[in-house]
Enzyme design. Structure first.
Site, mmCIF file in Angstrom:
data_model
loop_
_atom_site.group_PDB
_atom_site.id
_atom_site.type_symbol
_atom_site.label_atom_id
_atom_site.label_comp_id
_atom_site.label_asym_id
_atom_site.label_seq_id
_atom_site.Cartn_x
_atom_site.Cartn_y
_atom_site.Cartn_z
ATOM 1 N N HIS A 135 -10.922 -37.518 69.001
ATOM 2 C CA HIS A 135 -11.447 -38.432 70.022
ATOM 3 C C HIS A 135 -12.532 -37.698 70.817
ATOM 4 O O HIS A 135 -12.237 -36.858 71.658
ATOM 5 C CB HIS A 135 -10.314 -38.884 70.940
ATOM 6 C CG HIS A 135 -10.632 -40.102 71.754
ATOM 7 N ND1 HIS A 135 -11.911 -40.493 72.061
ATOM 8 C CD2 HIS A 135 -9.811 -41.044 72.312
ATOM 9 C CE1 HIS A 135 -11.876 -41.597 72.791
ATOM 10 N NE2 HIS A 135 -10.610 -41.955 72.943
ATOM 11 N N TYR A 166 -13.720 -38.821 77.810
ATOM 12 C CA TYR A 166 -12.671 -37.809 77.766
ATOM 13 C C TYR A 166 -13.277 -36.423 77.538
ATOM 14 O O TYR A 166 -14.489 -36.245 77.639
ATOM 15 C CB TYR A 166 -11.622 -38.196 76.730
ATOM 16 C CG TYR A 166 -10.934 -39.499 77.064
ATOM 17 C CD1 TYR A 166 -10.229 -39.647 78.264
ATOM 18 C CD2 TYR A 166 -11.014 -40.601 76.217
ATOM 19 C CE1 TYR A 166 -9.616 -40.847 78.601
ATOM 20 C CE2 TYR A 166 -10.403 -41.806 76.550
ATOM 21 C CZ TYR A 166 -9.709 -41.922 77.748
ATOM 22 O OH TYR A 166 -9.100 -43.108 78.090
ATOM 23 N N ALA A 180 -14.969 -39.547 72.504
ATOM 24 C CA ALA A 180 -15.647 -40.681 73.137
ATOM 25 C C ALA A 180 -15.046 -41.019 74.503
ATOM 26 O O ALA A 180 -14.170 -40.329 75.011
ATOM 27 C CB ALA A 180 -15.551 -41.894 72.205
ATOM 28 N N ARG A 226 -8.877 -55.152 69.385
ATOM 29 C CA ARG A 226 -8.036 -56.226 69.901
ATOM 30 C C ARG A 226 -7.665 -57.265 68.838
ATOM 31 O O ARG A 226 -6.537 -57.778 68.867
ATOM 32 C CB ARG A 226 -8.721 -56.882 71.101
ATOM 33 C CG ARG A 226 -8.855 -55.916 72.273
ATOM 34 C CD ARG A 226 -9.505 -56.553 73.476
ATOM 35 N NE ARG A 226 -9.653 -55.578 74.555
ATOM 36 C CZ ARG A 226 -9.972 -55.893 75.816
ATOM 37 N NH1 ARG A 226 -10.177 -57.158 76.135
ATOM 38 N NH2 ARG A 226 -10.092 -54.954 76.725
#
Length: 362
Positions: free
Chosen positions: A172, A177, A174, A316
């Protein structure tokens, strides 16, 4: 013409279609970051995805600031993931673990100490804790020792992911973070080899990729980036130069696939008016590139037709449609999602969305 339903190889992972399940934080682990039976059913239901990218998963207690998110630093966490990966594989699916360090977004009550980041900055958002959201705390700039320890945490988590039965990992990088906090100059104010030029700000990203690959092989390593707009207070003054530089570095080290969150002006999550940076990156990056954010079936296929990407990751829609691939294949209607259950603790909104022609019960 390439179709969403055509197979694709992402490094060593052979995917039966180009409809990936994006990483989706759902908060159903226990307080120790260990998954139980609900997660087994949740991921099993979605095994028809070309590849499941797991919810963001902590590499260390110090780096995990989301209550009830899973981890991959303890033996108990590894054991909790094993039934998940086994269920996905038995259903014919593939799954990678997304490795997560939240940097300055970790409250001390979660991480045990002051949060770490590229520089002494404070997040502009309240931080998640088991007691609810609390005011942010100024981060401590990472020392060389901190960097070395964090690289070791990434490597250990990657090795644990393979022990747990994952097919690989996605790092990760992106959404504001830790890696993003080093990449973008709105937060990175360092004057050492990790700050200043775009190449220097990409250094941690490169070292994390190499640390992970040293444990599991570059062919089982992927990365997520988000070059467009400010996210959780992290932004850059020249994203085209920065992320094109990042893409050149990733091409140089042989990273096989890259997933990009690039929202548009009507995005349901952090909308932006910026033009896509991914075409500039694609010109210098030879691996497979995927896009993510607010795609439906038709515009996803149009993006593949344009040649600007190789796969699409859906978030989603996969929450509310466990059989999303089959619904797309048949051009069937989709279930609507219920945002109020995204981060709740029980089966509601997690494993009870119906597939076509049936009702799913917890």
């Amino acid at each position: 013409m390439t179709s969403l339903f055509d197979p694709i190889s992402l490094g060593a992972i052979d995917c039966p279609n180009r409809i990936l399940m994006a990483p989706l934080t759902r908060g159903r682990a226990d307080r120790e970051g260990v998954h139980g039976p609900l997660a087994v059913e949740y991921y099993r239901q979605r095994a028809s995805a070309g590849l499941i990218i797991s919810e963001a998963t902590g590499i260390s207690k110090r780096g995990l600031g989301w209550p009830y998110a899973p981890g991959l630093w303890s033996d108990a966490q590894v054991e909790g993931w094993k039934p998940v990966t086994e269920a996905v594989h038995q259903a014919g699916g593939r799954i990678v673990a997304q490795l997560w360090h939240m940097g300055r977004l970790v409250h001390p009550s979660m991480g045990g100490d002051a949060p770490l980041s590229s520089s002494a900055t404070t997040a502009p958002v309240r931080l998640h804790t088991f007691e609810g959201k609390q005011e942010p705390v100024e981060a401590r700039p990472m020392t060389k020792s901190d960097v070395e320890e964090t690289l070791a945490d990434y490597a250990r988590a990657a090795a644990n992911a393979m022990r747990a039965g994952f097919d690989g990992v996605q790092i990760h990088g992106a959404n504001g973070y830790l890696i993003d906090q080093f990449l973008r100059d709105g937060v990175n104010r360092r004057e050492d080899e990790y700050g200043g030029s775009a190449e220097n700000r990409c250094r941690l990203m490169r070292e994390v990729c190499e640390a992970v690959a040293s444990e599991i092989g570059m062919e089982r390593t992927g990365l997520r980036l988000s070059p467009l707009g400010a996210v959780q207070g992290v932004d850059d003054s020249d994203p085209e130069t920065l992320f094109t530089t990042a893409a050149q570095i990733l091409d140089e080290i042989g990273l096989p696939w890259l997933e990009m969150r690039e929202p548009g002006p009507d995005s349901t999550f952090v909308a932006t008016e910026m033009e896509r940076v991914s075409p500039h990156m694609r010109a210098v990056y030879g691996g497979k590139m995927g896009l993510n954010s607010d795609f439906g079936r038709e515009d996803a296929q149009a993006m593949l037709d344009s040649g600007l990407c190789d796969f699409i990751a859906f978030g989603r829609p996969f929450i509310s449609n466990p059989d999303l691939v089959e619904r797309f294949r048949k051009d069937a209607p989709l279930n609507d999602w219920d945002k109020t259950t995204f981060y709740t603790r029980g089966p509601e909104g997690y494993v009870d969305y119906p597939a076509m022609g049936e009702e799913v019960t917890a």
